[in-house]
Design an enzyme around this catalytic site. Structure first.
Site, PDB file in Angstrom:
ATOM      1  N   LEU A   1     -16.941 -21.490   6.138  1.00  0.00           N
ATOM      2  CA  LEU A   1     -17.904 -21.889   7.159  1.00  0.00           C
ATOM      3  C   LEU A   1     -17.594 -23.296   7.680  1.00  0.00           C
ATOM      4  O   LEU A   1     -17.547 -23.511   8.889  1.00  0.00           O
ATOM      5  CB  LEU A   1     -19.330 -21.834   6.600  1.00  0.00           C
TER       6      LEU A   1
ATOM      7  N   LEU B   1     -14.431 -23.313   9.859  1.00  0.00           N
ATOM      8  CA  LEU B   1     -14.644 -22.720  11.182  1.00  0.00           C
ATOM      9  C   LEU B   1     -15.567 -23.575  12.044  1.00  0.00           C
ATOM     10  O   LEU B   1     -15.322 -23.766  13.234  1.00  0.00           O
ATOM     11  CB  LEU B   1     -15.204 -21.306  11.048  1.00  0.00           C
ATOM     12  N   GLU B   2     -16.621 -24.107  11.455  1.00  0.00           N
ATOM     13  CA  GLU B   2     -17.604 -24.871  12.221  1.00  0.00           C
ATOM     14  C   GLU B   2     -17.084 -26.230  12.684  1.00  0.00           C
ATOM     15  O   GLU B   2     -17.309 -26.620  13.824  1.00  0.00           O
ATOM     16  CB  GLU B   2     -18.897 -25.066  11.415  1.00  0.00           C
ATOM     17  N   SER B   3     -16.421 -26.966  11.788  1.00  0.00           N
ATOM     18  CA  SER B   3     -16.069 -28.357  12.111  1.00  0.00           C
ATOM     19  C   SER B   3     -14.635 -28.747  11.783  1.00  0.00           C
ATOM     20  O   SER B   3     -14.250 -29.887  12.050  1.00  0.00           O
ATOM     21  CB  SER B   3     -17.003 -29.301  11.354  1.00  0.00           C
TER      22      SER B   3
ATOM     23  N   TYR C   1     -17.814 -13.947  15.219  1.00  0.00           N
ATOM     24  CA  TYR C   1     -17.935 -15.055  14.264  1.00  0.00           C
ATOM     25  C   TYR C   1     -17.960 -14.541  12.826  1.00  0.00           C
ATOM     26  O   TYR C   1     -17.228 -15.046  11.971  1.00  0.00           O
ATOM     27  CB  TYR C   1     -19.208 -15.836  14.586  1.00  0.00           C
TER      28      TYR C   1
END
Length: 148
Positions: free
Chosen positions: A40, A43-45, A133
């Protein structure tokens, strides 16, 4: 065992042991499988503690300030850049979503990414709420998302 896990994640993702350690510890304490937590955050940051999205999501887990205030009253945008604070709020939010959606990790991830309104609207209209996602995050993932 913990030190070995931290070093493996640190090497795999090319991040410092301090950040890997925080992700392992906070995800475990919030009931999220560390493997899913690392995916997570990647992928997010891309492990950028100062990441800010075009819509205003902040930090490692790309938490929206309004969502963060649900968990920590009065939290500031600046405080969301603190790695431990951001991880704790993001993983607590995801853990709550997994529980709310009765262990359906993919659905919880979609709500985490798209928001509950967009996902529920798609479901109500008989559409698949997936925007890809969930599939990207869980590709090859064998866990159940949470830890007891």
């Amino acid at each position: 065992e913990r030190a070995g896990r931290v070093m493996r994640y640190s090497s795999r993702y090319g991040i410092g042991a301090d950040l890997a350690s925080s992700i392992v510890d906070v995800s475990s304490s919030e009931g999220i499988d560390p493997e899913l937590a690392f995916r997570l955050v990647k992928l997010e940051s891309d492990f950028n503690t100062h990441a800010t999205s075009q819509v205003g999501a902040i930090g490692l887990t790309q938490v929206m300030p309004a969502t963060a205030r649900f968990y920590v009253k009065g939290i500031t945008r600046e405080k969301l850049y603190d790695p431990t604070t951001n991880l704790r709020i993001g993983f607590r939010y995801l853990s709550g979503l997994v529980k709310e959606y009765h262990g359906d990790v993919n659905l919880a991830l979609l709500v985490y990414n798209r928001g509950p309104v967009a996902v529920e609207r798609a479901r109500a209209e008989g559409d698949n709420p997936s925007n890809g996602y969930d599939r990207i995050l869980t590709k090859g993932y064998r866990g159940k998302g949470t830890v007891e």
